[in-house]
Design an enzyme around this catalytic site. Structure first.
Site, PDB file in Angstrom:
ATOM      1  N   ASP A   7       0.848  -1.192   0.000  1.00 44.19           N
ATOM      2  CA  ASP A   7       0.000   0.000   0.000  1.00 44.19           C
ATOM      3  C   ASP A   7       0.887   1.247   0.000  1.00 44.19           C
ATOM      4  O   ASP A   7       2.026   1.216   0.477  1.00 44.19           O
ATOM      5  CB  ASP A   7      -0.922   0.014   1.219  1.00 44.19           C
ATOM      6  CG  ASP A   7      -1.939   1.153   1.150  1.00 44.19           C
ATOM      7  OD1 ASP A   7      -2.681   1.220   0.148  1.00 44.19           O
ATOM      8  OD2 ASP A   7      -1.985   1.974   2.072  1.00 44.19           O
ATOM      9  N   GLU A   9       0.715   5.824   0.361  1.00 46.52           N
ATOM     10  CA  GLU A   9       0.004   7.077   0.568  1.00 46.52           C
ATOM     11  C   GLU A   9       0.697   8.127  -0.295  1.00 46.52           C
ATOM     12  O   GLU A   9       1.919   8.067  -0.494  1.00 46.52           O
ATOM     13  CB  GLU A   9       0.008   7.501   2.039  1.00 46.52           C
ATOM     14  CG  GLU A   9      -0.674   6.521   2.984  1.00 46.52           C
ATOM     15  CD  GLU A   9      -2.152   6.347   2.731  1.00 46.52           C
ATOM     16  OE1 GLU A   9      -2.763   7.257   2.129  1.00 46.52           O
ATOM     17  OE2 GLU A   9      -2.701   5.308   3.139  1.00 46.52           O
ATOM     18  N   HIS A  57      -4.298  11.040   5.210  1.00 51.32           N
ATOM     19  CA  HIS A  57      -3.162  10.382   5.864  1.00 51.32           C
ATOM     20  C   HIS A  57      -2.491  11.198   6.969  1.00 51.32           C
ATOM     21  O   HIS A  57      -1.765  10.645   7.794  1.00 51.32           O
ATOM     22  CB  HIS A  57      -2.109   9.937   4.835  1.00 51.32           C
ATOM     23  CG  HIS A  57      -1.605  11.028   3.933  1.00 51.32           C
ATOM     24  ND1 HIS A  57      -0.929  12.144   4.386  1.00 51.32           N
ATOM     25  CD2 HIS A  57      -1.658  11.160   2.574  1.00 51.32           C
ATOM     26  CE1 HIS A  57      -0.577  12.899   3.372  1.00 51.32           C
ATOM     27  NE2 HIS A  57      -1.028  12.344   2.260  1.00 51.32           N
ATOM     28  N   HIS A 152      -5.634   6.935   7.329  1.00 50.72           N
ATOM     29  CA  HIS A 152      -5.026   5.940   6.455  1.00 50.72           C
ATOM     30  C   HIS A 152      -3.521   5.925   6.699  1.00 50.72           C
ATOM     31  O   HIS A 152      -2.859   6.969   6.663  1.00 50.72           O
ATOM     32  CB  HIS A 152      -5.293   6.274   4.988  1.00 50.72           C
ATOM     33  CG  HIS A 152      -6.707   6.075   4.578  1.00 50.72           C
ATOM     34  ND1 HIS A 152      -7.071   5.719   3.302  1.00 50.72           N
ATOM     35  CD2 HIS A 152      -7.866   6.194   5.276  1.00 50.72           C
ATOM     36  CE1 HIS A 152      -8.396   5.624   3.237  1.00 50.72           C
ATOM     37  NE2 HIS A 152      -8.888   5.914   4.420  1.00 50.72           N
ATOM     38  N   ASP A 157      -2.764  -0.348   6.706  1.00 43.65           N
ATOM     39  CA  ASP A 157      -3.642  -0.723   5.599  1.00 43.65           C
ATOM     40  C   ASP A 157      -3.144  -1.979   4.887  1.00 43.65           C
ATOM     41  O   ASP A 157      -3.944  -2.817   4.453  1.00 43.65           O
ATOM     42  CB  ASP A 157      -3.779   0.430   4.611  1.00 43.65           C
ATOM     43  CG  ASP A 157      -4.666   1.542   5.136  1.00 43.65           C
ATOM     44  OD1 ASP A 157      -5.145   1.432   6.280  1.00 43.65           O
ATOM     45  OD2 ASP A 157      -4.888   2.533   4.407  1.00 43.65           O
TER      46      ASP A 157
END
Length: 233
Positions: A7, A9, A57, A152, A157
């Protein structure tokens, strides 16, 4: 094949507009278990995040200012994902950003380094058409605790996505791995099965129907990957 759940961001939604990765995380799965081995890094994007991304985030430019740039961690990242299957939710988004970052440092696209990229969003849509299939919805559907997900974060995640992926793909894979084929009866070796005197009872019509229904359920939950149906077809 190694499996890596990944994942990222970012500072915004479009790498084509100059947005960059601010956090990247990848967790390793082996034999359908999280191994605890992971790669995690915050990155200095050398720019501000969009307000909408910042609300998602919470990674401010001041926090990221002293973090390494992507080019500084690129080799370590590629070493970690090398020759693995990457499992990503909405893979085109993350892969697009990663390929952009790799391009900026004159490296090949991500697919050159890994064996396969699996998009869990596509998998979820195939399994649950017409339903919400974002990570929070999938955690709720599969009873996975996401109470710590107030913002997040790539590492959290990725760990949640790993649990979701394992839940979505549960079925004959885990059953087969749980079987102790070498010691099927009380942990003792039964030797050559041809020497055993077995009483074989034919299945009734009701039992055959129930068996067929069970195979259909496994076929549905495993996205048309039921081994037993393939064997008898």
């Amino acid at each position: 094949m190694r499996q890596i759940v990944l994942d990222t961001e970012t500072t915004g939604l479009e790498y084509k507009l100059g947005h960059r990765i601010v956090e990247i995380a990848a967790v390793e799965v082996s034999n359908r278990q999280l191994t605890g081995n992971h790669f995690h890094q915050y990155l200095n994007p050398e720019r501000e995040s969009d307000e909408g991304a910042l609300q998602v985030h919470g990674l401010t430019r001041s926090f990221l200012q002293d973090k390494p740039k992507f080019r500084e961690i690129c080799k370590d990242f590629l070493d970690f994902v090398h020759d693995a299957e990457l499992i990503i939710h909405n893979a085109p988004f993350d892969v697009g950003f990663l390929n952009h970052e790799l391009g900026l440092v004159k490296m090949s696209t991500l697919d050159v380094y890994c064996l396969q990229i699996t998009d869990t969003l596509k998998l979820a849509k195939d399994l649950h058409p017409g339903k919400r299939n974002n990570l929070d919805a999938l955690c709720e559907r599969y009873k996975i605790d996401n109470s710590k997900r107030t913002l997040h974060g790539a590492l959290l995640d990725a760990e949640l996505l790993a649990e979701v992926y394992l839940a979505m793909t549960r079925g004959q894979e885990s059953l087969l791995m749980d079987l102790d084929i070498a010691n099927p009866i009380g942990g003792q070796d039964v030797g050559d099965i041809k020497n055993l005197k077995l009483c074989v009872l034919p299945a009734t019509e009701t039992e055959r129907q129930l068996h067929a229904e069970q195979l259909e359920q496994i076929e549905k939950e495993s996205n048309n990957q039921c081994i037993w149906k393939k064997l008898i077809s």
